[in-house]
Enzyme design. Structure first.
Site, PDB file in Angstrom:
ATOM      1  N   THR A 367       0.857  -1.161   0.000  1.00 32.81           N
ATOM      2  CA  THR A 367       0.000   0.000   0.000  1.00 32.81           C
ATOM      3  C   THR A 367       0.904   1.225   0.000  1.00 32.81           C
ATOM      4  O   THR A 367       2.107   1.108  -0.142  1.00 32.81           O
ATOM      5  CB  THR A 367      -0.899  -0.153   1.279  1.00 32.81           C
ATOM      6  OG1 THR A 367      -1.701  -1.291   1.117  1.00 32.81           O
ATOM      7  CG2 THR A 367      -1.707   1.015   1.648  1.00 32.81           C
ATOM      8  N   ASN A 387      -3.643  -3.372  -2.722  1.00 31.19           N
ATOM      9  CA  ASN A 387      -3.457  -4.522  -1.857  1.00 31.19           C
ATOM     10  C   ASN A 387      -2.060  -5.113  -1.985  1.00 31.19           C
ATOM     11  O   ASN A 387      -1.086  -4.442  -1.693  1.00 31.19           O
ATOM     12  CB  ASN A 387      -4.537  -5.571  -2.066  1.00 31.19           C
ATOM     13  CG  ASN A 387      -4.611  -6.488  -0.883  1.00 31.19           C
ATOM     14  OD1 ASN A 387      -4.093  -6.167   0.162  1.00 31.19           O
ATOM     15  ND2 ASN A 387      -5.225  -7.636  -1.032  1.00 31.19           N
ATOM     16  N   SER A 438     -10.574  -3.188   5.799  1.00 37.80           N
ATOM     17  CA  SER A 438      -9.202  -2.702   5.605  1.00 37.80           C
ATOM     18  C   SER A 438      -8.519  -2.491   6.950  1.00 37.80           C
ATOM     19  O   SER A 438      -9.165  -2.433   8.000  1.00 37.80           O
ATOM     20  CB  SER A 438      -9.278  -1.376   4.846  1.00 37.80           C
ATOM     21  OG  SER A 438      -8.018  -0.764   4.790  1.00 37.80           O
ATOM     22  N   SER A 439      -7.195  -2.334   6.891  1.00 31.12           N
ATOM     23  CA  SER A 439      -6.440  -1.943   8.084  1.00 31.12           C
ATOM     24  C   SER A 439      -5.841  -0.545   7.930  1.00 31.12           C
ATOM     25  O   SER A 439      -5.097  -0.091   8.802  1.00 31.12           O
ATOM     26  CB  SER A 439      -5.283  -2.916   8.320  1.00 31.12           C
ATOM     27  OG  SER A 439      -5.766  -4.189   8.601  1.00 31.12           O
TER      28      SER A 439
HETATM   29  N1  GLY Z   1      -5.130  -3.626   1.429  1.00 28.72           N
HETATM   30  C1  GLY Z   1      -4.649  -3.150   2.643  1.00 28.72           C
HETATM   31  C2  GLY Z   1      -5.715  -2.826   3.602  1.00 28.72           C
HETATM   32  O1  GLY Z   1      -6.711  -2.319   3.170  1.00 28.72           O
HETATM   33  O2  GLY Z   1      -5.617  -3.071   4.766  1.00 28.72           O
END
Ligand code: GLY
Length: 568
Positions: A367, A387, A438-439
């Site tokens: 990311t 991602n 998501s994180s």
């Molecule tokens: N694709 C990384 C996230 O959304 O956590």
């Protein structure tokens, strides 16, 4: 002020909240931009120099990162832009997260026996969700910017046409995804004889420049309809994917109320669902607020932080998903009563995750992040993603656009780990039109008049990286550059392991933590790529980029000399 929540539609966008938060701020006469690549940081200053505000600069930085850091984010992906408008204190999170196509189903990655088919949610067309980043750029420019989109996109178009030079992180991640790149991606990213290009080689992306130009001219329709859309649909369907034109037509950006909380009088403003970032960050801080962290030994301090991480990631696994699809009492999760209850269960040693309950945990990926404050005090903290590095590794022929593999952020099956070892519940199960959990944790933290704007990539470890830097800031542990440099450690409930960067936990601390029942795993390399800017209550600005990579952070008084190429 009236905080009545409402859902209504204006000009094609969904508005969930209007959320003013006022905080007095002295005039600043400089601007700060910190991003993962010098060309993207320069793009931000260029647009500021042309009279743009932080939101226009955010358009320029977002689009330029899509060009010069194609493994991290791009037009084929999505992201979250946390905004603070200085004139009225309005704060909002722009949700440009990808959405599952209408034909997506809960079991789409399972075989007949119900087992997850390896790689299907990570590589190729079925892994790709409907992109949100282009719609978010249009929204950001038209609603919050001062300049037309076509002007703010110029630095990115120029970078795509002129090319960027290959750097170590690009090489490393290209090597990592080499086996999965489709032919169109190989043509753009590799040498003519299909090798990894050398450091300093030029990567020119003419098709991507043309796609950006179509977006600049056609706005939303320049991406979601016409040539770009047709080429993406063709690439997806010929590779076995399930996108349709109506999926592209139906994509909508959503404005969401940020998650807001307090830590010993400091204000935390962070990402809302469908990112778990804000909720998990606040849960951890709430738990930790009941400990005298400064009075503990380094090992005791880490032990409390690790247990708080474990408990908050457990809630993430059990409860979190796209709030447009699930019923969730978010206020309970971020309440002090909930934190008090969780804290009461923390002892002076490890509580194995298996003892906590029989439920499961969730996700993350590669990311990018940037942070901006302009000379009026407008702020942007944005974390963007396709991602996994190079997303699905499928580049849509003739567009230069790498499609994401954000579908892997869903829980393909309860209890089955995704690429980041995270597990999830039905709250994050695949559904048509749903956004994967998501994180990403773009955040603002305000303490005694100082404002820290920060975030990082790094999959499931994003939240704990932001936490560790935030704790440094909140507890006055060093300066801005130190907060980004300090070693990182992480626990995510399952796997029940404390991961840490080389040297982040000393040998003596490792021995003590092992005795307390922790399984420790020193990673072979560092992780994360944090970019932050800091406004000081005396009016000073600072900016810093993660020392682990080649990011560029700069503070300067913007002048007309920054306005390199004004294109009307
Ligand atoms: N694709 C990384 C996230 O959304 O956590």
């Amino acid at each position: 002020m009236n905080f009545r929540p409402a859902i209504f539609l204006i000009s094609g966008f969904i508005y969930l909240f209007s959320f003013p938060v006022f905080s007095a701020q002295p005039e600043i006469n400089q601007s700060a931009v910190a991003s993962a690549h010098p060309t993207a940081t320069s793009a931000g200053f260029e647009i500021l120099g042309q009279g743009g505000n932080a939101f226009d600069a955010a358009v320029a930085v977002t689009a330029t990162l899509a060009v010069v850091e194609p493994m991290g984010s791009g037009l084929g992906g999505g992201g979250f832009w946390l905004l603070h408008r200085a004139s009225d204190g309005f704060q909002v999170m722009l949700d440009g997260r990808e959405k599952a196509p209408a034909a997506a189903t809960r079991d789409m990655y399972l075989d007949k026996q119900g087992a997850v088919i390896d790689g299907l949610s990570l590589n190729g067309a079925l892994a790709a969700a409907i992109p949100g980043l282009p719609a978010a750029l249009v929204h950001l420019a038209s609603k919050y910017g001062k300049l037309p989109l076509r002007q703010s996109l110029q630095p990115a178009i120029r970078a795509a046409e002129k090319g960027f030079t290959v750097y170590p992180r690009y090489q490393k991640l290209l090597k990592f995804r080499l086996a999965h790149l489709n032919e169109a991606a190989k043509k753009v990213f590799l040498t003519d004889d299909n090798n990894i290009p050398a450091i300093g080689a030029l990567i020119i992306q003419k098709d991507l420049a043309a796609s950006l130009r179509r977006l600049a001219i056609g706005q939303r329709d320049g991406f979601y309809k016409g040539e770009t859309a047709e080429k993406m649909l063709k690439a997806v369907s010929s590779a076995g994917g399930i996108w349709t034109q109506s999926d592209l037509d139906n994509y909508q950006v959503v404005e969401r109320k940020p998650v807001i909380g307090d830590y010993h009088g400091a204000q935390i403003v962070s990402a809302a669902l469908p990112s778990s970032g804000g909720i998990v960050l606040l849960e951890i801080l709430n738990i930790l607020s009941g400990f005298e962290l400064d009075a503990l030994t380094p090992t005791e301090r880490k032990q409390k932080i690790i247990e708080a991480m474990r408990l908050a990631y457990k809630d993430r696994a059990e409860y979190l998903g796209d709030s447009d699809f699930i019923q969730l009492d978010q206020s309970r999760l971020i309440s002090m009563a909930h934190a008090d209850q969780l804290r009461a269960g923390i002892t002076n040693k490890a509580t194995p995750s298996d003892f906590l309950s029989e439920t499961t945990p969730p996700e993350g990926q590669d990311t990018t992040h940037f942070s901006i404050i302009d000379d009026h005090g407008n702020r942007v903290s944005a974390t963007l993603s396709i991602n996994y590095p190079f997303g699905s590794a499928l580049l849509a022929e003739g567009t230069g656009i790498v499609l994401n593999d954000e579908m892997d952020d869903f829980s393909a099956s309860p209890g089955v780990e995704n690429s980041y070892g995270l597990i999830g519940s039905s709250a994050n199960a695949i559904e048509a039109g749903k956004r994967p959990l998501s994180s990403m944790t773009p955040s603002f933290i305000e303490k005694d008049g100082d404002v820290l704007v920060l975030g990082t990539p790094g999959g499931s470890r994003i939240i704990t990286m932001v936490l560790i830097a935030a704790l440094d800031f909140l507890h006055g542990n060093g300066e801005l550059a130190d907060w980004l440099a300090h070693g990182r450690f992480h626990h995510q409930y399952y796997p029940d392991v404390v991961q840490f960067e080389p040297g982040a936990i000393s040998k003596a601390e490792q021995a003590e933590l092992s005795l307390l029942g922790y399984e420790l795993k020193e990673r072979q390399s560092t992780y994360g790529n944090m970019h932050a800017v800091l406004f000081k209550s005396d009016g000073d600005l600072e900016a810093a980029s993660d020392p682990r990579w080649l990011g560029k952070a700069e503070v300067r008084k913007v002048s007309s000399e920054d306005a390199a190429t004004i294109v009307r």
